[in-house]
Design a protein around this motif. Structure first.
Motif, PDB file in Angstrom:
ATOM      1  N   ASP A  72       0.850  -1.277   0.113  1.00  0.00           N
ATOM      2  CA  ASP A  72       0.090  -0.111  -0.045  1.00  0.00           C
ATOM      3  C   ASP A  72       0.812   1.379  -0.057  1.00  0.00           C
ATOM      4  O   ASP A  72       2.001   1.173   0.472  1.00  0.00           O
TER       5      ASP A  72
ATOM      6  N   VAL B 286       1.191   4.957   1.601  1.00  0.00           N
ATOM      7  CA  VAL B 286       0.677   5.873   2.314  1.00  0.00           C
ATOM      8  C   VAL B 286       1.010   7.314   2.583  1.00  0.00           C
ATOM      9  O   VAL B 286       2.414   7.294   2.513  1.00  0.00           O
ATOM     10  N   GLU B 287       0.243   8.400   2.557  1.00  0.00           N
ATOM     11  CA  GLU B 287       0.882   9.588   2.570  1.00  0.00           C
ATOM     12  C   GLU B 287       1.017  10.001   3.983  1.00  0.00           C
ATOM     13  O   GLU B 287      -0.205  10.041   4.870  1.00  0.00           O
TER      14      GLU B 287
ATOM     15  N   LEU C 170       0.450   1.351  11.170  1.00  0.00           N
ATOM     16  CA  LEU C 170       0.091   2.115   9.752  1.00  0.00           C
ATOM     17  C   LEU C 170       1.149   1.737   8.666  1.00  0.00           C
ATOM     18  O   LEU C 170       0.722   1.837   7.421  1.00  0.00           O
ATOM     19  N   LEU C 171       2.330   1.505   9.110  1.00  0.00           N
ATOM     20  CA  LEU C 171       3.322   1.328   8.079  1.00  0.00           C
ATOM     21  C   LEU C 171       4.016  -0.127   8.244  1.00  0.00           C
ATOM     22  O   LEU C 171       5.225  -0.121   8.342  1.00  0.00           O
TER      23      LEU C 171
ATOM     24  N   THR D 258       5.012  -1.449   3.182  1.00  0.00           N
ATOM     25  CA  THR D 258       4.392  -0.110   2.735  1.00  0.00           C
ATOM     26  C   THR D 258       5.047   0.695   2.065  1.00  0.00           C
ATOM     27  O   THR D 258       6.209   1.271   2.472  1.00  0.00           O
TER      28      THR D 258
ATOM     29  N   VAL E  83       5.975   4.705   1.424  1.00  0.00           N
ATOM     30  CA  VAL E  83       5.567   5.869   2.321  1.00  0.00           C
ATOM     31  C   VAL E  83       5.950   7.259   1.677  1.00  0.00           C
ATOM     32  O   VAL E  83       6.925   7.297   1.179  1.00  0.00           O
TER      33      VAL E  83
END
Lengths: 278, 197
Positions: B73, B75-76, B185-186, B190, B192
Motif C-alpha cells: 500500500d 500511505v501519505e 500504519l506502516l 508499505t 510511504v
C-alpha cells in the motif's frame, strides 16, 4: 457475574495468557506467562481452557476478594503441587511471599476476562501492549467456567537443572570455545532480571568479531552477548529485534526455570543433546 | 543466502540488504511457509516457530530475489517540518530548511522492517549521501509522531519514548493503534510519502 477485587499487590502482578505470537514483524513482543507450565497447570486444575488468562504474581503480596464464589488454584514459585480451592463470595485469597522461586500463578475458573488486545490478555512489560498491570483497587472480571475443577494433575518438573542450550545464529562471532565456556562455569542471576531478560553475572565470553551487528530478529531463549561479554537470556517480553550477537538458544522446555530464579541464584548451561525433544 | 540454525525451531536467513530481506519475507508469506513468525530486518529474515527447520531450509534455498520493488500500500503521511534538528540536518546536507523539506518529501520510502517499538518502521529510500549520525546522547523523551532520521533510515515514533534520531518534524497520523484492523500504519512493504503541511 463473578469478579475479583484486588486489595493489595506485591512488587508486580500482571495478567498473562499464552501471549500474542505472530506479530514480531510489527515490533510486538510475544509476552505470555513466564513459567508457562505452572500457568498451564493452574488452568487445568480449575478446568479452564489452556488459553485462559491467569495472574502472574511476582514475590507474592497479592490479596483478592471474590465477588461471587469461584474455584481458584495457585501454582508456581515454591508450589510443586496445587489443588483447586473454593473461594466463597466475600472471602479473601492471599498469595504469600514464596520461600523459594519468584512467580506464582493464580487461575480462576472461567479465566480473568479483561478485554484482549491483539488477541491476547497478556501484559507485555517492554512496550506495555495489553492490559495495564494489576493495581490495588482494580476489579478483574471473571469469565464463565467452561469445565470442572480437577484434584489430581501432573506438575511441571519441580526441580531445576542446567539450562540446555543449542547453537545460536552468531556463534561464529565468538571464540571457538565460547559455547564450552558458557557451559563450563556457573553464572549468577543479577538483580535487574525481569520479564524481558534473565541478566547474569559471571565470566565474559570473548568475541572474535568486534564490529556492530545489524539489527535482526530474536527468538525466545536467545543467549545474547552484549559488548561486556556477559550473557543475557531473552524471555517472553524481549524486543522482537536486537543488535547483539546470539551465541546460543535455551531450550523452550527449560525457560520456566528462568521465571523462578532469584537474584544471587546460580545457573548453569549445558549442551542439549542432538535430536532431544525435551 | 546463508542459513543459520537458531536453536531447535528457528532459522535465520542472511541476505544482501534490507530490500532483499523484505523481498524474501514477502515471498515467504505469500508462499505460506510454515513459520509462526517471519521477521525481516536490516540484512536477515528470521523464521521462528518452525516445526521442521530442515524442510524449511530446503524451501528457502529455492528462493531467488525477484528484483522487483515491493508493491505494498502507498500511505501519505502529513508532516509539519518544525523539528529541533532541522538546522543540523540542513548543515549536514549543505542546504537550508526548505532544502531539507524538499529533499525529505521527494523520496518514496519503503517500510523495510519494524523494531524498537510496536509500529516503529525503518523506512528505506533516503539516498546514501544524505545519511546523518544519531544524537551523541539520546533525548529522554521524544513525542509520539516525531519524524526523524538515523543513518540512512527514516522513521516516525509511534509512541513517546527515549530516542536518538535527528528530528525533522511531526505528524498527527496514528502510527500504532492495537484496536485497528491493521494496528501498524506502516507494516513492512508499505510505500510511504511525506507530505509537507
Amino acid at each position: 457475574m463473578t469478579s475479583l477485587h484486588v486489595l493489595a499487590t506485591g512488587p508486580m502482578v500482571t495478567v498473562q495468557d499464552r501471549g500474542r505470537p505472530g506479530l514480531a514483524h510489527l515490533g510486538v513482543p510475544r509476552a505470555g506467562a513466564l513459567d508457562a507450565p505452572a500457568a498451564a497447570l493452574a488452568n487445568r486444575i480449575v478446568g479452564n481452557d489452556p488459553d485462559a488468562a491467569v495472574l502472574e504474581v511476582v514475590l507474592g503480596g497479592l490479596e483478592l476478594r471474590a465477588h461471587g464464589g469461584c474455584w481458584v488454584a495457585v501454582t508456581g514459585a515454591d508450589r510443586a503441587h496445587a489443588s483447586a480451592e473454593w473461594l466463597a463470595a466475600g472471602a479473601t485469597l492471599r498469595v504469600p511471599t514464596p520461600s523459594t522461586g519468584v512467580r506464582s500463578y493464580v487461575a480462576v475458573a472461567g479465566g480473568i476476562a479483561v478485554p484482549p488486545v491483539l488477541g491476547s490478555r497478556s501484559t507485555d512489560t517492554l512496550a506495555w501492549v495489553g492490559p495495564p498491570r494489576v493495581q490495588p483497587g482494580a476489579v478483574l472480571p471473571v469469565g464463565d467456567p467452561t469445565g470442572s475443577p480437577r484434584s489430581v494433575d501432573t506438575p511441571r518438573p519441580p526441580r531445576r537443572g542446567p539450562l540446555r542450550v543449542r547453537v545460536g545464529p552468531r556463534a561464529d562471532w565468538f571464540d571457538d570455545d565460547a559455547l564450552d565456556r558458557l557451559c563450563a562455569t556457573p553464572y549468577v542471576v543479577s538483580a535487574d532480571s525481569n520479564r524481558i531478560g534473565l541478566r547474569l553475572d559471571g565470566p565474559a565470553l570473548p568475541r572474535r568479531r568486534q564490529d556492530e551487528l545489524a539489527s535482526e530478529g530474536m527468538v525466545l531463549g536467545a543467549v545474547q552477548v552484549p559488548p561486556s561479554g556477559v550473557p543475557i537470556v531473552f524471555l517472553a517480553d524481549h524486543p522482537p529485534t536486537g543488535g547483539y550477537p546470539v551465541l546460543a538458544v535455551v531450550e523452550e522446555e527449560d525457560l520456566w526455570q528462568c521465571a523462578q530464579l532469584r537474584p544471587g541464584d546460580e545457573v548453569r548451561f549445558t549442551p542439549a543433546r542432538a535430536g532431544s525433544t525435551g | 543466502m546463508h542459513l543459520h540454525p537458531v536453536g531447535r525451531s528457528a532459522v535465520l536467513a542472511e541476505v544482501a540488504d534490507a530490500a532483499e530481506a523484505l523481498d524474501l519475507a514477502t515471498w515467504a508469506r505469500s508462499a505460506r511457509v510454515a513459520a509462526v513468525e517471519v521477521v525481516p530486518a536490516a540484512r536477515t529474515v528470521l523464521f521462528d516457530g518452525v516445526d521442521d527447520p530442515v524442510a524449511l531450509a530446503a524451501r528457502l534455498r529455492g528462493w531467488r530475489p525477484s528484483g522487483e520493488l515491493p508493491a505494498g500500500d502507498r500511505v501519505e503521511v502529513p508532516v509539519v517540518y518544525d523539528g529541533p534538528d532541522l538546522a543540523f540536518v540542513a548543515e549536514a546536507w549543505g542546504t537550508d530548511r526548505d532544502g531539507v523539506v524538499a529533499r525529505h518529501a521527494a523520496v518514496e520510502y519503503v517500510a523495510a522492517f519494524c523494531g524498537f517499538a510496536p509500529g516503529f518502521s525503518y523506512l528505506s529510500g533516503l539516498p546514501p549521501e544524505l545519511a546523518v549520525p544519531r544524537l551523541e546522547s539520546p533525548r529522554a523523551r521524544v513525542p509520539a509522531g516525531s519524524v526523524g532520521l538515523a543513518g540512512g533510515w527514516c522513521g516516525v515514533y509511534p509512541t513517546a519514548s527515549p530516542g536518538g534520531w535527528r528530528l525533522l518534524g511531526r505528524t498527527d497520523a496514528t502510527l500504532w493503534d492495537p484496536e485497528r484492523d491493521r494496528p501498524a500504519l506502516l507494516p513492512p512493504g508499505t510505500r510511504v510519502v511525506f507530505v509537507p503541511r
